[in-house]
Design an enzyme around this catalytic site. Structure first.
Site, PDB file in Angstrom:
ATOM      1  N   GLU A 160     -30.872 -35.036 -22.589  1.00  0.00           N
ATOM      2  CA  GLU A 160     -29.872 -35.875 -21.748  1.00  0.00           C
ATOM      3  C   GLU A 160     -28.685 -35.577 -22.078  1.00  0.00           C
ATOM      4  O   GLU A 160     -27.723 -36.705 -22.605  1.00  0.00           O
ATOM      5  CB  GLU A 160     -30.161 -37.494 -22.078  1.00  0.00           C
ATOM      6  CG  GLU A 160     -31.834 -37.573 -21.886  1.00  0.00           C
ATOM      7  CD  GLU A 160     -32.310 -39.234 -21.868  1.00  0.00           C
ATOM      8  OE1 GLU A 160     -31.526 -39.893 -22.873  1.00  0.00           O
ATOM      9  OE2 GLU A 160     -33.624 -39.455 -21.642  1.00  0.00           O
ATOM     10  N   ASN A 179     -33.499 -30.861 -21.542  1.00  0.00           N
ATOM     11  CA  ASN A 179     -34.425 -31.868 -20.793  1.00  0.00           C
ATOM     12  C   ASN A 179     -33.273 -33.018 -20.263  1.00  0.00           C
ATOM     13  O   ASN A 179     -32.357 -33.431 -21.174  1.00  0.00           O
ATOM     14  CB  ASN A 179     -35.410 -32.512 -21.914  1.00  0.00           C
ATOM     15  CG  ASN A 179     -36.309 -33.311 -21.292  1.00  0.00           C
ATOM     16  OD1 ASN A 179     -37.024 -33.063 -20.292  1.00  0.00           O
ATOM     17  ND2 ASN A 179     -36.588 -34.492 -21.833  1.00  0.00           N
ATOM     18  N   HIS A 183     -38.715 -39.624 -14.257  1.00  0.00           N
ATOM     19  CA  HIS A 183     -38.783 -41.244 -14.192  1.00  0.00           C
ATOM     20  C   HIS A 183     -38.424 -41.612 -12.714  1.00  0.00           C
ATOM     21  O   HIS A 183     -37.247 -42.037 -12.582  1.00  0.00           O
ATOM     22  CB  HIS A 183     -37.932 -41.787 -15.480  1.00  0.00           C
ATOM     23  CG  HIS A 183     -38.494 -41.406 -16.593  1.00  0.00           C
ATOM     24  ND1 HIS A 183     -39.829 -41.652 -17.273  1.00  0.00           N
ATOM     25  CD2 HIS A 183     -37.845 -40.605 -17.580  1.00  0.00           C
ATOM     26  CE1 HIS A 183     -39.721 -41.194 -18.543  1.00  0.00           C
ATOM     27  NE2 HIS A 183     -38.773 -40.730 -18.885  1.00  0.00           N
ATOM     28  N   GLU A 211     -41.586 -35.786 -18.255  1.00  0.00           N
ATOM     29  CA  GLU A 211     -41.850 -37.161 -18.425  1.00  0.00           C
ATOM     30  C   GLU A 211     -42.186 -37.921 -16.991  1.00  0.00           C
ATOM     31  O   GLU A 211     -41.757 -39.122 -17.063  1.00  0.00           O
ATOM     32  CB  GLU A 211     -40.474 -37.914 -19.097  1.00  0.00           C
ATOM     33  CG  GLU A 211     -40.146 -36.982 -20.278  1.00  0.00           C
ATOM     34  CD  GLU A 211     -38.625 -37.912 -21.094  1.00  0.00           C
ATOM     35  OE1 GLU A 211     -38.477 -38.955 -20.984  1.00  0.00           O
ATOM     36  OE2 GLU A 211     -38.384 -36.991 -21.915  1.00  0.00           O
ATOM     37  N   ASP A 270     -43.151 -40.342 -14.269  1.00  0.00           N
ATOM     38  CA  ASP A 270     -43.954 -41.629 -14.019  1.00  0.00           C
ATOM     39  C   ASP A 270     -43.308 -42.273 -12.909  1.00  0.00           C
ATOM     40  O   ASP A 270     -42.063 -41.654 -12.362  1.00  0.00           O
ATOM     41  CB  ASP A 270     -43.659 -42.549 -15.280  1.00  0.00           C
ATOM     42  CG  ASP A 270     -42.505 -43.055 -15.859  1.00  0.00           C
ATOM     43  OD1 ASP A 270     -41.407 -42.753 -15.109  1.00  0.00           O
ATOM     44  OD2 ASP A 270     -42.436 -43.455 -17.036  1.00  0.00           O
TER      45      ASP A 270
END
Ligand code: G2I
Length: 448
Positions: free
Chosen positions: A157, A198, A234, A262, A264
């Protein structure tokens, strides 16, 4: 409503022990996701919590996924809570579990602005000190697992939404070169590990992903070891970026791998069948975009079960973001992933509105009689299957009004030819005898 139906309904005592537990339907696809993914040349992963890797959670993590990412266990604050004093327990446990199950590990994460130990964030460091702390951290952690980690999220990030560098301990203290240095140090500690940057909100083509693209390009031009980019993904229900595949492709064309790290898809609660169907489509399209690009190597979900997701505590009122529900039953999203990976199984018919309730109707020193009632209200069934897993070594010895099989602790009972139909407002039952010793706890039952 799934979340309401899945709540363990009640435990009551009637003439000895009569306890009822209900749970929703579902059967996993016959072929595990990891096998479907392998046939496409892909890895499918999940974030995990080490302490949960037993029982049903461990069974699913081991059987369905070919990669594990420690959700928290490898973060700096987890591994070095006090300066110079390390705690590798959970990280070691996850790596050992992965090796025992033939899985890769994605190491997560070495350089981040969150979940750092307070001794680090509260200290006042010169830039030389900060640089040496970071180098030591990377050498120690990457070195510890040398040869055992397929890929590291080295830097996590680093960007703001507008593509400028995020103001962090690292950027403010060391300048943008902290990224190149971290990659170089990680490479020195484990030359075989694939090294990633990432970030989130970089799934589609936008200012942030373009900044990441430009960074990766310049790192490659400078000969800095960078092997891949992680798109966290996300996502919000119905909002898979239309440029996802194009974005994956542009990174691949730079000569790096891409991983969905990641994934979702969160929704406003409560979930309902329309939202779950949209979520299945969203998962399917994300996985399909990865399948379509050769250099997209891994799709990892950020926790595989709704009960293990970071979403509800971070976004109040949102949840149901993962492919399995709170009771570890696969949701439509699971089948969306399976389909994108070439799976041909279709989800079982919806049993929304139907429940299965397990009760012990009689018990003696070594044996017991059990009954399961399948009831529908606002729905109906033309066939059914009921599954449960015994927790204390119980064994079904005989059944009537259903065909039951037991393999290890797992029991599956299917309707007899004459009682598959459960009308709206009606119910059917089947019975069985079993053996027990020590204790005879009531299992959670799923209906499919
Ligand atoms: O925030 C979601 C993810 C975004 N990308 C980087 C990931 O590393 C990040 O993961 C989450 C974990 O899933 C959460 O579990 O990172 C969170 C912290 O930013 C994690 O939450 C923390 C809680 O904030 C702590 O209170 C808790 O002690 O999890 C800790 C361990 O359960």
């Amino acid at each position: 409503m799934r979340s309401l139906r899945t709540a363990l309904s009640l435990a009551s005592l009637v003439t000895g022990a009569l306890m009822l537990f209900t749970a929703p339907a579902a059967h996993a696809a016959d072929t595990p996701l990891r096998d479907l993914a392998a046939a496409k040349g892909k890895i499918v992963g999940t974030a995990v919590t080490g302490s949960k890797l037993t029982g049903t959670y461990g069974d699913i993590a081991g059987a369905q996924f070919s990669s594990l990412t420690p959700g928290n266990a490898m973060k700096w604050g987890s591994v070095e809570p006090t300066q110079g004093s390390f705690n590798w327990t959970e990280a070691d446990q996850i790596v050992a579990f992965a090796e025992a199950h033939g899985q890769q590990v994605r190491g997560h994460t070495l350089v981040w602005h969150n979940q750092n130990p307070s001794w680090l964030t509260n200290g006042s460091w010169t830039s030389a000190q900060l640089s040496s702390l970071l180098q030591n951290h990377i050498s120690t952690e990457v070195g510890r697992y040398k040869g055992r980690i397929a890929a590291w999220d080295v830097v996590n990030e680093p960007f703001n939404e507008d593509g400028t560098y995020r103001s962090t301990l690292w950027y403010n203290g060391l300048g943008a070169d902290y990224i190149a240095n971290a990659l170089t140090w990680a490479h020195a500690a484990d030359p075989a590990a694939k090294l990633y940057i990432n970030d989130y909100n970089v799934e589609g083509v936008n200012a942030k992903s373009t900044a990441l693209y430009n960074l990766v390009k310049s790192l490659k031009d400078r000969g800095v070891p960078i092997d891949g980019v992680g798109l966290q993904a996300h996502l919000i229900l119905g909002q898979v970026p239309s440029t996802l595949q194009q974005n994956i492709q542009r990174f691949a064309d730079l000569g790096v791998d891409v991983a969905i790290t990641e994934l979702d898809v969160r929704m406003a609660l409560p979930a309902d069948s329309a939202k779950l169907a949209q979520q299945a489509a969203d998962y399917k399209s994300v996985v399909a975009a990865c399948v379509a690009v050769a250099r997209c190597v891994n799709v990892t979900v950020w926790g595989f079960a709704d009960s293990d997701s970071w979403v509800p505590s971070t976004f109040p009122g949102y949840g149901a973001a993962t492919p399995y529900d709170d009771n570890y039953a696969p949701k439509p999203a699971y089948y969306g992933i399976a389909e994108a990976l070439g799976g041909t199984t279709t989800p079982p018919p919806s049993t929304d509105g139907c429940t299965a309730a397990y009760s012990v109707t009689n018990q003696w020193s070594t044996g017991f009689t059990g009954e399961v009632r399948i009831a529908c209200s606002g729905a109906s069934l033309s066939s059914w299957k009921v599954n449960w897993t015994y927790g204390a070594g119980q064994q079904v010895t005989q059944a009537w009004n259903a065909t039951c099989t037991q393999s290890g602790a797992a029991v599956t009972c299917a309707n007899a030819s004459y009682n598959g139909t459960v009308p709206d407002g009606g119910s059917v039952t089947f019975g069985f005898n079993g053996s027990w010793s020590g204790s005879n706890p009531v299992p959670t039952v799923t209906l499919g």
